[in-house]
Design a protein around this motif. Structure first.
Motif, PDB file in Angstrom:
ATOM      1  N   ILE A   1      90.472 -32.022  51.373  1.00 52.43           N
ATOM      2  CA  ILE A   1      91.526 -31.348  52.132  1.00 52.43           C
ATOM      3  C   ILE A   1      91.468 -31.751  53.602  1.00 52.43           C
ATOM      4  O   ILE A   1      92.491 -32.012  54.231  1.00 52.43           O
ATOM      5  CB  ILE A   1      91.415 -29.812  51.966  1.00 52.43           C
ATOM      6  CG1 ILE A   1      91.765 -29.423  50.532  1.00 52.43           C
ATOM      7  CG2 ILE A   1      92.314 -29.083  52.955  1.00 52.43           C
ATOM      8  CD1 ILE A   1      91.515 -27.969  50.209  1.00 52.43           C
ATOM      9  N   GLY A   2      90.279 -31.828  54.156  1.00 54.67           N
ATOM     10  CA  GLY A   2      90.121 -32.232  55.553  1.00 54.67           C
ATOM     11  C   GLY A   2      90.602 -33.646  55.801  1.00 54.67           C
ATOM     12  O   GLY A   2      91.298 -33.915  56.788  1.00 54.67           O
ATOM     13  N   VAL A   3      90.257 -34.569  54.916  1.00 55.00           N
ATOM     14  CA  VAL A   3      90.698 -35.961  55.064  1.00 55.00           C
ATOM     15  C   VAL A   3      92.214 -36.053  54.948  1.00 55.00           C
ATOM     16  O   VAL A   3      92.872 -36.774  55.715  1.00 55.00           O
ATOM     17  CB  VAL A   3      89.991 -36.866  54.024  1.00 55.00           C
ATOM     18  CG1 VAL A   3      90.615 -38.247  53.995  1.00 55.00           C
ATOM     19  CG2 VAL A   3      88.504 -36.954  54.325  1.00 55.00           C
ATOM     20  N   ALA A   4      92.792 -35.305  54.016  1.00 52.05           N
ATOM     21  CA  ALA A   4      94.243 -35.317  53.845  1.00 52.05           C
ATOM     22  C   ALA A   4      94.938 -34.747  55.084  1.00 52.05           C
ATOM     23  O   ALA A   4      95.975 -35.267  55.519  1.00 52.05           O
ATOM     24  CB  ALA A   4      94.628 -34.518  52.601  1.00 52.05           C
ATOM     25  N   ALA A   5      94.380 -33.698  55.678  1.00 52.39           N
ATOM     26  CA  ALA A   5      94.979 -33.103  56.872  1.00 52.39           C
ATOM     27  C   ALA A   5      94.931 -34.079  58.044  1.00 52.39           C
ATOM     28  O   ALA A   5      95.913 -34.226  58.785  1.00 52.39           O
ATOM     29  CB  ALA A   5      94.253 -31.802  57.224  1.00 52.39           C
TER      30      ALA A   5
ATOM     31  N   VAL B   1      98.175 -35.754  60.017  1.00 52.77           N
ATOM     32  CA  VAL B   1      98.351 -35.682  61.472  1.00 52.77           C
ATOM     33  C   VAL B   1      98.534 -37.085  62.045  1.00 52.77           C
ATOM     34  O   VAL B   1      99.395 -37.302  62.916  1.00 52.77           O
ATOM     35  CB  VAL B   1      97.148 -34.960  62.125  1.00 52.77           C
ATOM     36  CG1 VAL B   1      97.168 -35.112  63.636  1.00 52.77           C
ATOM     37  CG2 VAL B   1      97.146 -33.495  61.731  1.00 52.77           C
ATOM     38  N   VAL B   2      97.780 -38.042  61.565  1.00 55.56           N
ATOM     39  CA  VAL B   2      97.914 -39.418  62.051  1.00 55.56           C
ATOM     40  C   VAL B   2      99.290 -39.977  61.700  1.00 55.56           C
ATOM     41  O   VAL B   2      99.960 -40.597  62.542  1.00 55.56           O
ATOM     42  CB  VAL B   2      96.779 -40.310  61.480  1.00 55.56           C
ATOM     43  CG1 VAL B   2      97.045 -41.777  61.751  1.00 55.56           C
ATOM     44  CG2 VAL B   2      95.437 -39.889  62.043  1.00 55.56           C
TER      45      VAL B   2
ATOM     46  N   VAL C   1     102.180 -41.138  64.383  1.00 58.64           N
ATOM     47  CA  VAL C   1     102.796 -42.472  64.399  1.00 58.64           C
ATOM     48  C   VAL C   1     104.309 -42.357  64.299  1.00 58.64           C
ATOM     49  O   VAL C   1     105.052 -43.036  65.008  1.00 58.64           O
ATOM     50  CB  VAL C   1     102.207 -43.349  63.265  1.00 58.64           C
ATOM     51  CG1 VAL C   1     102.999 -44.643  63.118  1.00 58.64           C
ATOM     52  CG2 VAL C   1     100.737 -43.648  63.533  1.00 58.64           C
ATOM     53  N   LEU C   2     104.799 -41.494  63.419  1.00 56.46           N
ATOM     54  CA  LEU C   2     106.257 -41.315  63.273  1.00 56.46           C
ATOM     55  C   LEU C   2     106.884 -40.778  64.558  1.00 56.46           C
ATOM     56  O   LEU C   2     107.967 -41.247  64.981  1.00 56.46           O
ATOM     57  CB  LEU C   2     106.557 -40.383  62.100  1.00 56.46           C
ATOM     58  CG  LEU C   2     106.310 -40.957  60.701  1.00 56.46           C
ATOM     59  CD1 LEU C   2     106.559 -39.878  59.642  1.00 56.46           C
ATOM     60  CD2 LEU C   2     107.204 -42.161  60.460  1.00 56.46           C
ATOM     61  N   LEU C   3     106.250 -39.815  65.195  1.00 54.45           N
ATOM     62  CA  LEU C   3     106.785 -39.263  66.460  1.00 54.45           C
ATOM     63  C   LEU C   3     106.778 -40.336  67.537  1.00 54.45           C
ATOM     64  O   LEU C   3     107.703 -40.400  68.351  1.00 54.45           O
ATOM     65  CB  LEU C   3     105.970 -38.047  66.892  1.00 54.45           C
ATOM     66  CG  LEU C   3     106.236 -36.762  66.093  1.00 54.45           C
ATOM     67  CD1 LEU C   3     105.287 -35.661  66.539  1.00 54.45           C
ATOM     68  CD2 LEU C   3     107.690 -36.331  66.295  1.00 54.45           C
TER      69      LEU C   3
END
Length: 64
Positions: A45-49, A53-54, A58-60
């Motif tokens: 779950i931590g890796v997925a979160a 966020v990354v 990148v999209l923003l």
């Protein structure tokens, strides 16, 4: 020169005592419950979160 006499019963008794200790330890280990295995779910779950966020960052960056 002759070797010193060594009593063979002494080593036999020591071997039997060693084997009895080994058997008792194996019985205790078999009777003891296995330790609970920790779950990898919090790590996943931590890796997925962090990945989410990354990707959002990148999209923003690309949109702005």
């Amino acid at each position: 020169m002759a070797d010193e006499y060594e009593d063979p019963s002494g080593s036999t008794m020591a071997f039997r005592a060693y084997m009895n200790r080994q058997e008792q330890e194996q019985e205790q280990q078999a009777a003891a419950p296995a330790p609970a295995k920790s779950s990898n779910l919090p790590l996943i779950i931590g890796v997925a979160a962090v990945a989410a966020v990354v990707v959002l960052g990148v999209l923003l960056f690309l949109v702005l």
